[in-house]
Design a protein around this motif. Structure first.
Motif, PDB file in Angstrom:
ATOM      1  N   UNK A 223      -3.747  -0.212 -12.251  1.00 47.92           N
ATOM      2  CA  UNK A 223      -3.932   0.816 -13.278  1.00 47.92           C
ATOM      3  C   UNK A 223      -3.775   2.210 -12.692  1.00 47.92           C
ATOM      4  N   UNK A 224      -4.310   2.443 -11.518  1.00 48.12           N
ATOM      5  CA  UNK A 224      -4.265   3.777 -10.927  1.00 48.12           C
ATOM      6  C   UNK A 224      -2.953   4.067 -10.201  1.00 48.12           C
ATOM      7  N   UNK A 225      -2.358   3.035  -9.637  1.00 49.01           N
ATOM      8  CA  UNK A 225      -1.131   3.212  -8.853  1.00 49.01           C
ATOM      9  C   UNK A 225      -0.001   2.408  -9.486  1.00 49.01           C
ATOM     10  N   UNK A 226       0.439   2.860 -10.638  1.00 45.19           N
ATOM     11  CA  UNK A 226       1.438   2.132 -11.397  1.00 45.19           C
ATOM     12  C   UNK A 226       2.850   2.625 -11.165  1.00 45.19           C
ATOM     13  N   UNK A 227       3.767   2.194 -12.058  1.00 40.59           N
ATOM     14  CA  UNK A 227       5.183   2.522 -11.918  1.00 40.59           C
ATOM     15  C   UNK A 227       5.438   4.026 -11.935  1.00 40.59           C
ATOM     16  N   UNK A 228       4.767   4.744 -12.820  1.00 43.09           N
ATOM     17  CA  UNK A 228       4.991   6.190 -12.921  1.00 43.09           C
ATOM     18  C   UNK A 228       4.592   6.907 -11.638  1.00 43.09           C
ATOM     19  N   UNK A 229       3.446   6.517 -11.083  1.00 40.89           N
ATOM     20  CA  UNK A 229       2.985   7.094  -9.824  1.00 40.89           C
ATOM     21  C   UNK A 229       3.992   6.804  -8.711  1.00 40.89           C
ATOM     22  N   UNK A 230       4.494   5.576  -8.663  1.00 39.85           N
ATOM     23  CA  UNK A 230       5.468   5.191  -7.639  1.00 39.85           C
ATOM     24  C   UNK A 230       6.766   5.989  -7.777  1.00 39.85           C
ATOM     25  N   UNK A 231       7.214   6.190  -9.000  1.00 44.12           N
ATOM     26  CA  UNK A 231       8.444   6.966  -9.210  1.00 44.12           C
ATOM     27  C   UNK A 231       8.285   8.406  -8.726  1.00 44.12           C
ATOM     28  N   UNK A 232       7.115   8.966  -8.957  1.00 44.79           N
ATOM     29  CA  UNK A 232       6.864  10.341  -8.496  1.00 44.79           C
ATOM     30  C   UNK A 232       6.883  10.414  -6.976  1.00 44.79           C
ATOM     31  N   UNK A 233       6.265   9.444  -6.318  1.00 48.01           N
ATOM     32  CA  UNK A 233       6.268   9.423  -4.852  1.00 48.01           C
ATOM     33  C   UNK A 233       7.686   9.258  -4.308  1.00 48.01           C
ATOM     34  N   UNK A 234       8.452   8.344  -4.896  1.00 43.20           N
ATOM     35  CA  UNK A 234       9.819   8.102  -4.428  1.00 43.20           C
ATOM     36  C   UNK A 234      10.697   9.330  -4.639  1.00 43.20           C
ATOM     37  N   UNK A 235      10.504  10.010  -5.767  1.00 40.59           N
ATOM     38  CA  UNK A 235      11.276  11.224  -6.039  1.00 40.59           C
ATOM     39  C   UNK A 235      10.961  12.303  -4.996  1.00 40.59           C
ATOM     40  N   UNK A 236       9.691  12.446  -4.648  1.00 40.53           N
ATOM     41  CA  UNK A 236       9.302  13.419  -3.641  1.00 40.53           C
ATOM     42  C   UNK A 236       9.856  13.075  -2.268  1.00 40.53           C
ATOM     43  N   UNK A 237       9.850  11.795  -1.933  1.00 41.97           N
ATOM     44  CA  UNK A 237      10.373  11.362  -0.629  1.00 41.97           C
ATOM     45  C   UNK A 237      11.870  11.615  -0.537  1.00 41.97           C
ATOM     46  N   UNK A 238      12.604  11.331  -1.595  1.00 44.28           N
ATOM     47  CA  UNK A 238      14.051  11.562  -1.581  1.00 44.28           C
ATOM     48  C   UNK A 238      14.366  13.045  -1.448  1.00 44.28           C
ATOM     49  N   UNK A 239      13.559  13.883  -2.048  1.00 44.81           N
ATOM     50  CA  UNK A 239      13.834  15.325  -2.047  1.00 44.81           C
ATOM     51  C   UNK A 239      13.360  16.014  -0.771  1.00 44.81           C
ATOM     52  N   UNK A 240      12.166  15.632  -0.307  1.00 44.11           N
ATOM     53  CA  UNK A 240      11.544  16.403   0.777  1.00 44.11           C
ATOM     54  C   UNK A 240      11.231  15.587   2.022  1.00 44.11           C
ATOM     55  N   UNK A 241      11.423  14.270   1.977  1.00 48.25           N
ATOM     56  CA  UNK A 241      11.062  13.446   3.118  1.00 48.25           C
ATOM     57  C   UNK A 241       9.584  13.119   3.114  1.00 48.25           C
TER      58      UNK A 241
END
Length: 218
Positions: free
Chosen positions: A15-33
């Motif tokens: 519930x706390x660490x779902x798909x939306x949270x994962x997408x945000x993390x992946x987007x940040x990693x792709x952009x900033x490492x």
């Protein structure tokens, strides 16, 4: 934050660490490492020696740290995760990096409960995970039992700011009837757990929001 993030069941993590949270993390990693905290973890691992080593990460989320460690010389990595929400983004990142065959992802394994469920690794990583578990001693003891050479973990520093922040998060979770809870464990007590298992601290970084300790087998 309260005495960093815990759920008593895997469903709470979903519930706390779902798909939306994962997408945000992946987007940040792709952009900033990697985040600053993750960079400190990778820095410790690099100095401890990565070439040809195996990595076990507990609650590695989208797997960004594992990707960077493998790129820097680790032979393979295993991720243990209680939330299913990270899997799509993690697999996508592995495919993009062409490293899918060198990283294994296991769902539903609580290392503190079943430490023998996975093989030992040279390096065990826990990034923003100990704060998400009520029994830090049991979790760190299990991590130490699986580490041949080193353990590195991050956690919120124990001060009024982090304790107040976690208390607010926990109140919000209770109001939402979420099982998720946060914890700010004693840094000295956590390091002492590793020391009792034969590890000596060799790396320390204290930030405003997250601290990192790296320890090697003495």
């Amino acid at each position: 934050m309260n005495d960093c993030c815990a759920s008593h069941t895997p469903g709470g993590y979903d519930r706390e660490f779902g798909d939306r949270f994962a997408r945000r993390l992946a987007r940040g990693y792709r952009r900033r490492g990697l985040t600053e905290t993750a960079l400190h973890i990778v820095d410790f691992a690099s100095h401890a020696g990565l070439e040809g080593t195996s990595v076990l990460e507990i609650g590695g989320g989208i797997g960004d740290i594992q990707l960077e460690l493998v790129k820097r010389g680790a032979s393979k990595a295993t991720n243990l995760e209680l939330s299913t929400g990270y899997e799509s983004e993690a697999r996508r990142l592995l495919d993009e990096a062409g490293l899918g065959e060198r990283v294994e992802r296991l769902l539903g394994v609580d290392l503190a409960v079943s430490p023998d469920a996975v093989e030992p690794a040279d390096l065990v990583v826990l990034n923003r995970v100990v704060c998400c578990y009520p029994d830090y001693a049991r979790l760190l003891s299990a991590a130490a039992s699986r580490a041949r050479h080193a353990v590195v973990f991050s956690f919120p520093p124990r001060n009024w700011f982090t304790r107040a922040g976690t208390a607010a998060v926990n109140l919000w979770c209770r109001l939402r009837r979420s099982e998720y809870r946060g914890f700010v464990h004693s840094p000295d007590a956590m390091v002492a757990v590793l020391e009792r298992h034969g590890f000596a601290p060799r790396y320390r970084h204290t930030g405003r929001f997250w601290s990192v300790v790296g320890a090697v087998r003495a």
